[in-house]
Design an enzyme around this catalytic site. Structure first.
Site, PDB file in Angstrom:
ATOM      1  N   ARG A 146       7.384  18.008 -16.221  1.00  0.00           N
ATOM      2  CA  ARG A 146       8.199  16.931 -16.800  1.00  0.00           C
ATOM      3  C   ARG A 146       9.296  16.432 -15.861  1.00  0.00           C
ATOM      4  O   ARG A 146       9.408  15.241 -15.601  1.00  0.00           O
ATOM      5  CB  ARG A 146       8.809  17.425 -18.114  1.00  0.00           C
ATOM      6  CG  ARG A 146       9.744  16.449 -18.769  1.00  0.00           C
ATOM      7  CD  ARG A 146      10.300  17.057 -20.047  1.00  0.00           C
ATOM      8  NE  ARG A 146      11.394  16.267 -20.557  1.00  0.00           N
ATOM      9  CZ  ARG A 146      12.337  16.746 -21.331  1.00  0.00           C
ATOM     10  NH1 ARG A 146      12.326  18.009 -21.697  1.00  0.00           N
ATOM     11  NH2 ARG A 146      13.291  15.974 -21.768  1.00  0.00           N
ATOM     12  N   TYR A 200       3.559  11.933 -24.135  1.00  0.00           N
ATOM     13  CA  TYR A 200       2.952  12.090 -22.802  1.00  0.00           C
ATOM     14  C   TYR A 200       2.109  10.894 -22.386  1.00  0.00           C
ATOM     15  O   TYR A 200       1.201  11.032 -21.581  1.00  0.00           O
ATOM     16  CB  TYR A 200       2.157  13.399 -22.707  1.00  0.00           C
ATOM     17  CG  TYR A 200       3.014  14.593 -23.018  1.00  0.00           C
ATOM     18  CD1 TYR A 200       3.930  15.074 -22.095  1.00  0.00           C
ATOM     19  CD2 TYR A 200       2.936  15.227 -24.259  1.00  0.00           C
ATOM     20  CE1 TYR A 200       4.744  16.158 -22.382  1.00  0.00           C
ATOM     21  CE2 TYR A 200       3.752  16.316 -24.555  1.00  0.00           C
ATOM     22  CZ  TYR A 200       4.656  16.773 -23.619  1.00  0.00           C
ATOM     23  OH  TYR A 200       5.459  17.829 -23.914  1.00  0.00           O
ATOM     24  N   GLY A 201       2.433   9.727 -22.897  1.00  0.00           N
ATOM     25  CA  GLY A 201       1.740   8.505 -22.496  1.00  0.00           C
ATOM     26  C   GLY A 201       2.371   7.907 -21.251  1.00  0.00           C
ATOM     27  O   GLY A 201       2.811   6.755 -21.254  1.00  0.00           O
ATOM     28  N   ASN A 202       2.445   8.715 -20.192  1.00  0.00           N
ATOM     29  CA  ASN A 202       3.134   8.330 -18.965  1.00  0.00           C
ATOM     30  C   ASN A 202       2.206   8.474 -17.766  1.00  0.00           C
ATOM     31  O   ASN A 202       1.554   9.505 -17.599  1.00  0.00           O
ATOM     32  CB  ASN A 202       4.360   9.222 -18.758  1.00  0.00           C
ATOM     33  CG  ASN A 202       5.291   9.183 -19.944  1.00  0.00           C
ATOM     34  OD1 ASN A 202       5.763   8.129 -20.329  1.00  0.00           O
ATOM     35  ND2 ASN A 202       5.550  10.333 -20.537  1.00  0.00           N
ATOM     36  N   ASP A 255       5.748   5.693 -21.811  1.00  0.00           N
ATOM     37  CA  ASP A 255       5.750   5.554 -23.265  1.00  0.00           C
ATOM     38  C   ASP A 255       7.132   5.178 -23.785  1.00  0.00           C
ATOM     39  O   ASP A 255       8.118   5.155 -23.041  1.00  0.00           O
ATOM     40  CB  ASP A 255       5.191   6.813 -23.932  1.00  0.00           C
ATOM     41  CG  ASP A 255       6.038   8.056 -23.743  1.00  0.00           C
ATOM     42  OD1 ASP A 255       7.290   7.971 -23.671  1.00  0.00           O
ATOM     43  OD2 ASP A 255       5.450   9.150 -23.672  1.00  0.00           O
ATOM     44  N   HIS A 312       0.845  -1.197   0.000  1.00  0.00           N
ATOM     45  CA  HIS A 312       0.000   0.000   0.000  1.00  0.00           C
ATOM     46  C   HIS A 312       0.883   1.251   0.000  1.00  0.00           C
ATOM     47  O   HIS A 312       1.766   1.391   0.821  1.00  0.00           O
ATOM     48  CB  HIS A 312      -0.914  -0.011   1.226  1.00  0.00           C
ATOM     49  CG  HIS A 312      -1.805   1.173   1.317  1.00  0.00           C
ATOM     50  ND1 HIS A 312      -2.121   1.759   2.516  1.00  0.00           N
ATOM     51  CD2 HIS A 312      -2.446   1.892   0.355  1.00  0.00           C
ATOM     52  CE1 HIS A 312      -2.922   2.786   2.298  1.00  0.00           C
ATOM     53  NE2 HIS A 312      -3.129   2.874   0.992  1.00  0.00           N
TER      54      HIS A 312
END
Length: 144
Positions: free
Chosen positions: A110, A132-134, A30, A22
């Site tokens: 970033r 920006y596929g993060n 990306d 947890h």
């Protein structure tokens, strides 16, 4: 293969997801993300690969990973450089997956995203080509 486990979840990724506790976080990134150098700083030490788009990876991981909804935003994305308010298409596509988990999202500048990713338990490198596929997801708990 095992029943009920998404076929994109590798044995190594399954072990990592189960070992996380947890509050631990996992980065799903990306193809342009500096995954190797970032993963060196994580508990796992090397990036895990998922040869699929980032949203597909998020969807598969969310079939197993509970998202922490106790406090603050449990999901982080990377801000568009020069336009912090912009929502990249890949983030917009993933939003319904997080909404279904009642997980709010926030964005990080970033370099703040890079720093936070280095603190993650592990990094999952996808073949996502869209910018920006993060995502960083904080693990929650399962109630018995």
């Amino acid at each position: 293969m095992l029943k009920g486990i998404h076929p994109l979840i590798s044995p190594e990724l399954l072990m990592v997801l189960a070992a996380m506790g947890h509050g631990d976080e996992i980065a799903i990134v990306d193809a342009n993300f500096p995954a190797e150098s970032t993963a060196r700083h994580t508990v796992h030490g090397v990036p895990l690969r998922m040869d699929c788009p980032a949203v597909t990876a998020v969807e598969a991981i969310l079939t197993l990973l509970p998202v922490d909804t106790f406090d603050g935003d449990p999901v982080f994305t990377m801000q568009v450089v020069g336009d912090a308010a912009a929502i990249p298409p890949v983030v917009a596509e993933a939003k319904p997956l997080f909404d279904a988990e009642k997980a709010s999202m926030a964005s990080l500048e970033r370099y703040d995203f890079y720093a936070r990713a280095k603190e993650c338990y592990a990094v999952v490198l996808t073949t996502e080509l869209r910018a920006y596929g993060n995502f960083i997801i904080r693990k929650g708990v399962i109630f018995g």
